[in-house]
Structure formats: structure tokens, C-alpha cells
Design an enzyme around this catalytic site. Structure first.
Site, PDB file in Angstrom:
ATOM      1  CG  ASP A  12     -22.872 114.893 -25.921  1.00 41.13           C
ATOM      2  OD1 ASP A  12     -21.621 115.504 -25.995  1.00 41.13           O
ATOM      3  OD2 ASP A  12     -22.908 113.782 -26.846  1.00 41.13           O
ATOM      4  CE  LYS A  15     -20.482 116.030 -19.056  1.00 38.81           C
ATOM      5  NZ  LYS A  15     -21.421 115.821 -19.998  1.00 38.81           N
ATOM      6  CG  HIS A  40     -17.613 120.490 -22.095  1.00 36.88           C
ATOM      7  ND1 HIS A  40     -18.581 119.766 -21.517  1.00 36.88           N
ATOM      8  CD2 HIS A  40     -16.555 120.662 -21.128  1.00 36.88           C
ATOM      9  CE1 HIS A  40     -18.067 118.846 -20.543  1.00 36.88           C
ATOM     10  NE2 HIS A  40     -16.732 119.694 -20.180  1.00 36.88           N
ATOM     11  CB  THR A 301     -15.022 115.500 -30.659  1.00 36.78           C
ATOM     12  OG1 THR A 301     -14.927 115.848 -29.448  1.00 36.78           O
ATOM     13  CG2 THR A 301     -13.477 115.117 -31.129  1.00 36.78           C
ATOM     14  CB  THR A 302     -16.914 113.129 -34.300  1.00 39.07           C
ATOM     15  OG1 THR A 302     -18.249 113.035 -33.518  1.00 39.07           O
ATOM     16  CG2 THR A 302     -15.930 112.222 -33.394  1.00 39.07           C
ATOM     17  N   GLY A 303     -18.430 115.765 -35.136  1.00 40.74           N
ATOM     18  CA  GLY A 303     -19.302 116.308 -36.136  1.00 40.74           C
ATOM     19  C   GLY A 303     -20.677 115.130 -36.284  1.00 40.74           C
ATOM     20  NE  ARG A 304     -19.021 109.627 -33.465  1.00 34.85           N
ATOM     21  CZ  ARG A 304     -18.531 108.786 -32.754  1.00 34.85           C
ATOM     22  NH1 ARG A 304     -18.565 107.565 -33.334  1.00 34.85           N
ATOM     23  NH2 ARG A 304     -18.133 108.832 -31.728  1.00 34.85           N
ATOM     24  NE  ARG A 306     -23.843 115.457 -29.480  1.00 34.40           N
ATOM     25  CZ  ARG A 306     -23.638 116.672 -29.076  1.00 34.40           C
ATOM     26  NH1 ARG A 306     -24.737 117.241 -28.550  1.00 34.40           N
ATOM     27  NH2 ARG A 306     -22.399 116.984 -28.672  1.00 34.40           N
TER      28      ARG A 306
HETATM   29  P1  GDP Z   1     -21.666 118.761 -22.636  1.00 37.99           P
HETATM   30  O1  GDP Z   1     -20.623 118.064 -23.120  1.00 37.99           O
HETATM   31  O2  GDP Z   1     -22.362 118.177 -21.502  1.00 37.99           O
HETATM   32  O3  GDP Z   1     -21.044 120.215 -22.016  1.00 37.99           O
HETATM   33  O4  GDP Z   1     -22.610 119.074 -23.595  1.00 37.99           O
HETATM   34  P2  GDP Z   1     -22.427 119.841 -25.298  1.00 37.99           P
HETATM   35  O5  GDP Z   1     -21.911 120.874 -25.166  1.00 37.99           O
HETATM   36  O6  GDP Z   1     -21.896 118.470 -26.063  1.00 37.99           O
HETATM   37  O7  GDP Z   1     -23.866 119.859 -25.501  1.00 37.99           O
HETATM   38  C1  GDP Z   1     -24.633 120.718 -25.085  1.00 37.99           C
HETATM   39  C2  GDP Z   1     -25.025 121.713 -26.264  1.00 37.99           C
HETATM   40  O8  GDP Z   1     -26.421 122.160 -25.934  1.00 37.99           O
HETATM   41  C3  GDP Z   1     -24.312 122.570 -26.601  1.00 37.99           C
HETATM   42  O9  GDP Z   1     -24.559 123.156 -27.909  1.00 37.99           O
HETATM   43  C4  GDP Z   1     -24.845 123.751 -25.679  1.00 37.99           C
HETATM   44  O10 GDP Z   1     -24.541 125.072 -26.172  1.00 37.99           O
HETATM   45  C5  GDP Z   1     -26.087 123.518 -25.853  1.00 37.99           C
HETATM   46  N1  GDP Z   1     -26.918 124.265 -24.479  1.00 37.99           N
HETATM   47  C6  GDP Z   1     -26.511 123.891 -23.213  1.00 37.99           C
HETATM   48  N2  GDP Z   1     -27.580 124.120 -22.490  1.00 37.99           N
HETATM   49  C7  GDP Z   1     -28.932 124.600 -23.253  1.00 37.99           C
HETATM   50  C8  GDP Z   1     -30.189 124.769 -23.043  1.00 37.99           C
HETATM   51  O11 GDP Z   1     -30.688 124.965 -21.886  1.00 37.99           O
HETATM   52  N3  GDP Z   1     -30.780 125.013 -24.118  1.00 37.99           N
HETATM   53  C9  GDP Z   1     -30.332 125.124 -25.570  1.00 37.99           C
HETATM   54  N4  GDP Z   1     -31.144 125.232 -26.461  1.00 37.99           N
HETATM   55  N5  GDP Z   1     -28.928 124.491 -25.520  1.00 37.99           N
HETATM   56  C10 GDP Z   1     -28.294 124.424 -24.452  1.00 37.99           C
END
Ligand code: GDP
Length: 425
Positions: A12, A15, A40, A301-304, A306
Site C-alpha cells: 500500500d 505502487k 492498487h 480489497t477488504t475495506g479493513r 489499516r
Molecule cells: P499500492 O498497493 O502500493 O498501489 O497502494 P494502494 O493503492 O493500496 O494505496 C495507495 C493509496 O494512496 C491509494 O489510495 C492512492 O490513490 C493513494 N496515493 C498514491 N500516491 C499518493 C500521494 O502521493 N498522495 C496521496 N494523498 N495519495 C496517494
């Protein structure tokens, strides 16, 4: 050239956003490990998407998305996901699925849930997507490979053999209904129908693409600390989360991976059980969780909710080292703009001694965080395009972290969108 986008932490880290952004200049994006258990979140011109199986490059019409042999392929989830992006106006993505990928079966999901139930309070916090039973079967050599769908004789024999084995566990360990071999065969026929249009020898495809000089991105799931070898075992995932595994899970030579873009979040979050040294609780954690990510730090995925914590230099330094980071993308920095001062974990105190080297799990469980407090910048940094324009305290935070982890932060992400990125150096 091959570049890998991987996580330095617990997953999270953002990526998906970094991959989506880099995919603009890529030809092929490959998922090389993991399954539909993590997600993601991507925000672009088409809207906001939570992807579990599709690579983050599916939103560009010029890219090919590959599900590599290392992935836990959940065919119904994949097909549903393809449909869901198409339904929202994204042009039908070009997708290839490795004939050597193995399939998550419905019984894997059942076994996942049964095992969590059996373990009760000692459970691993599984997302119940069948990932652990899937990889156990793969390495126990009782998994189903996509290629096998196309050999009916083999499939019929195997269904009977596997059913007999699974039913012993179902009856005697879990006391649950047995698997009917005919139903399992039918399930596999359904999978064949769904996946057939996408199946090919993806390692050969990538070999030819490399010869033609194509740009390839490998997209990792989760992060270093969830790696089964180098992470917080046993609170880890079941496939390697490291860039090195990208070579195996995609089927390319290791020396082709020239860049390892390691995504590191400006604070910490984790899902599932396990030691989390810089974890914070109560109102302090609630506020960071509420403000975090894009719309809060809750599982895609789960809405849990973090688990939340301050930035951990010890874990992140290790996370970058095990990935072999050539570049660090430092993400979600904008979220910290509300804080007067920002604690950063700079060491672990274990049995009265302070270390900056990430320990094995049983020592990690004894570690207490050593914090240093940095001054906050107290403003919104979204929309800023150059490093020099960032407030001084924000730059100091970045430079402090960079020095502690020992790897170059070449990208700073200051918002969830594709364009919310500051390149450095
Ligand atoms: P991943 O599994 O590594 O791709 O990460 P996730 O998608 O689960 O979590 C990243 C969250 O942070 C998502 O809701 C993205 O839209 C958000 N996000 C990513 N980069 C940034 C950022 O620079 N600033 C903010 N505020 N949100 C971001």
C-alpha cells in the site's frame, strides 16, 4: 529495458499510482507475483479504480498487460475486472496470460477461510483470497497450471487425484463438505472458456520484446516486509515481493532488470498481524488514517482499516536494500502537511541496545522505536511541481529520510493523480 516497481514497506505504498504514471512510456506491464488479495488504487482520467489482478497499465491503449507465471491467477476475478474497466469506458485492454501461471481454485478460497477459522485468535489475518493454500499447492506440486486446461485426459485424471487428497483434509481436519470431482472438472472447463483468448507463452513474448528494445515494467504487489524469506515471517505473503523474483515470475533473465523503483510511503501503514514497531494508536492514528492515501487508509480489497505508524527508517532502509533500489519514489507526502512536528523512527531498541539494522522476527517483536522529531511544514503541498518550491521543512524531511535509508529519493509523490509527481536530481 526492464524496470521494476516494488514496495519497500508493508504494501500500500502507492505502487499502483507510480506504475500507472510510468506506464505512459512503457510498452508492456507485467504482474509477476501475488494474486487478488491486495489491491492498487489508481486515479486517472477514467475515474478511480481498485485493481486486484490487472496490471496498473491497463488504462493506456498502447500497452500490453501480462499476467506472469508467478501470479496466483484467479480467473473469475480477472475476467470481472476486465469487464469492470471496459464498462467504465476504458478501451478493451490487451491482456496476455502465461500458460505457466497456476490457477486459484474455489477450494483454495474455502481452505483459506477454514484455516483462519481453525486458527481462531492466532490467525494470520488472511484476506481469504486463497493465496496461501494456492502457493502451498503450487510448491507441493498439486496445483493446476493454465496449460493443463488444454489437455483433457490429463485434466480428468488430475481432478480425481486432487479431489481425493483434498477430501481427506476436508473431512478429517476441517469437517466441511467434500469436493465433487465432476463439479471441479466443470469449474475448470468454465475457467478454460474464460481464459482461452488470453493464454500464450509470455516468457517467449517478453524475450522477443526485449530483442526489439521494448520498455517493460514489472509491477510488484505488497512490499519487502511481506516477503516470505526476507520479511516478517510468518506474517508474510506467500510469494516473493522482491524485484529479484520479477525475473522468475515474469520469465526473463535477471540481468535485464536495470532499474528497481522502490516505492516508500512517507508514513507507515500495514494490514494483517505482525510486529509493527512504529505503530501509533488512538486519536493520533485515527487522524492519520482518515487523512491518509486518497480518502483514508482502508484496504483496497477488504475495506479493513489499516494499522498506522510513523515513518520507519530502519524498516525502509532494509526494505530498499533487499529490493536493490536504484530509485526511491517517496509517496503520499502531502498527507503529512497537517502536523506541527513529525516523529520519525530512526532506530530500534532491542534488549537495551539501539540498532538501525532490521532484525529477524522474534527480535523485531521486542523492538521499541527510537524517535526523532522533525518540524512539520503546515501547508498543502499538492500542486507543487518542482522540488525547490516545496517548503523548506518538507525538503528537510525528505533529505533526512534519504540520508537515513541511504538510497536516492528521485521522485516525490504529492497527490494521488498521475501528474502529482516531483522529479528530483
Ligand atoms: P499500492 O498497493 O502500493 O498501489 O497502494 P494502494 O493503492 O493500496 O494505496 C495507495 C493509496 O494512496 C491509494 O489510495 C492512492 O490513490 C493513494 N496515493 C498514491 N500516491 C499518493 C500521494 O502521493 N498522495 C496521496 N494523498 N495519495 C496517494
Amino acid at each position: 529495458m526492464v524496470r521494476a516497481v516494488v514496495g519497500a514497506n508493508w504494501g500500500d505504498e502507492g505502487k499502483g499510482k507510480i506504475t500507472d504514471m510510468l506506464a505512459e512510456r512503457a510498452d508492456i506491464i507485467v504482474r509477476f507475483q501475488g494474486g487478488a488479495n491486495a489491491g492498487h488504487t489508481i486515479i486517472n482520467d477514467y475515474g478511480k479504480f481498485a485493481l486486484h489482478t490487472l496490471p496498473s497499465g491497463v488504462f493506456y491503449s498502447h500497452t500490453t498487460s501480462i499476467i506472469g507465471n508467478g501470479v496466483a491467477l484467479d480467473i473469475p476475478v480477472l475476467c470481472k475486472e476486465i469487464q469492470s474497466v471496459v464498462d467504465r469506458g476504458v478501451p478493451a485492454p490487451k491482456i496476455l496470460v502465461s500458460d505457466r501461471a497456476q490457477m486459484v481454485m474455489s477450494y483454495h478460497k474455502n481452505f483459506d477461510a477454514y484455516e483462519e477459522e481453525r486458527l481462531g485468535g492466532k490467525s494470520f489475518g488472511s484476506t481469504k483470497s486463497g493465496i496461501a493454500p494456492f502457493y502451498s499447492d503450487k510448491y507441493a506440486k498439486v496445483g493446476f497450471q493454465v496449460s493443463e486446461l488444454f489437455d483433457d485426459e490429463l485434466l480428468r485424471e488430475k481432478v480425481v487425484r486432487i479431489t481425493a487428497q483434498k477430501n481427506v483434509l476436508l473431512e478429517h481436519l476441517y469437517h466441511k463438505p467434500a469436493i465433487d470431482p465432476d463439479e471441479l472438472y466443470n469449474e475448470l472447463q468454465e475457467y478454460k472458456r474464460m481464459i482461452e483468448p488470453y493464454v500464450c507463452d509470455t516468457s517467449l513474448y517478453l524475450y522477443n520484446a526485449l530483442k526489439e528494445g521494448k520498455e517493460i515494467l514489472l509491477e510488484g504487489q505488497l512490499g519487502t516486509l511481506k516477503d516470505p524469506d526476507h520479511g516478517i515471517y510468518p506474517m508474510v505473503t506467500s510469494s516473493s515481493t522482491l524485484a529479484a523474483y520479477g525475473a522468475i515470475g515474469a520469465g526473463i533473465p535477471p540481468y535485464e532488470i536495470k532499474k528497481v523503483i522502490t516505492v516508500c510511503k512517507a508514513y507507515s501503514s500495514a494490514v494483517g498481524a505482525g510486529a509493527f514497531v512504529s505503530e501509533i494508536f488512538g486519536e493520533e492514528a485515527d487522524e492519520l488514517r482518515r487523512r491518509g492515501g486518497d480518502g483514508g487508509e482502508f484496504g483496497a480489497t477488504t475495506g479493513r482499516p489499516r494499522r498506522m505508524g510513523w515513518f520507519d527508517c530502519v524498516a525502509s532502509k532494509y526494505g530498499c536494500r533487499m529490493q536493490g533500489a536504484t530509485d526511491v519514489a517517496f509517496t503520499v507526502l502531502d498527507v503529512l502537511g497537517y502536523l506541527d512536528e513529525i516523529p520519525v523512527c530512526v532506530g530500534y531498541e532491542i534488549n537495551g541496545e539501539v540498532t538501525t539494522d532490521f532484525p529477524v522476527t522474534h527480535l523485531l517483536e521486542k523492538a521499541k522505536p527510537v524517535y526523532k522529531k522533525l518540524a512539520g511544514w503546515k501547508c498543502d503541498i499538492r500542486g507543487i511541481k518542482t522540488y525547490e518550491e516545496l517548503p523548506e521543512n518538507c525538503r528537510k524531511y525528505i533529505e533526512f529520510v534519504e540520508e537515513q535509508i541511504g538510497y536516492p529519493i528521485t521522485m516525490v509523490s504529492n497527490g494521488p493523480g498521475r501528474d502529482d509527481i516531483i522529479y528530483r536530481g
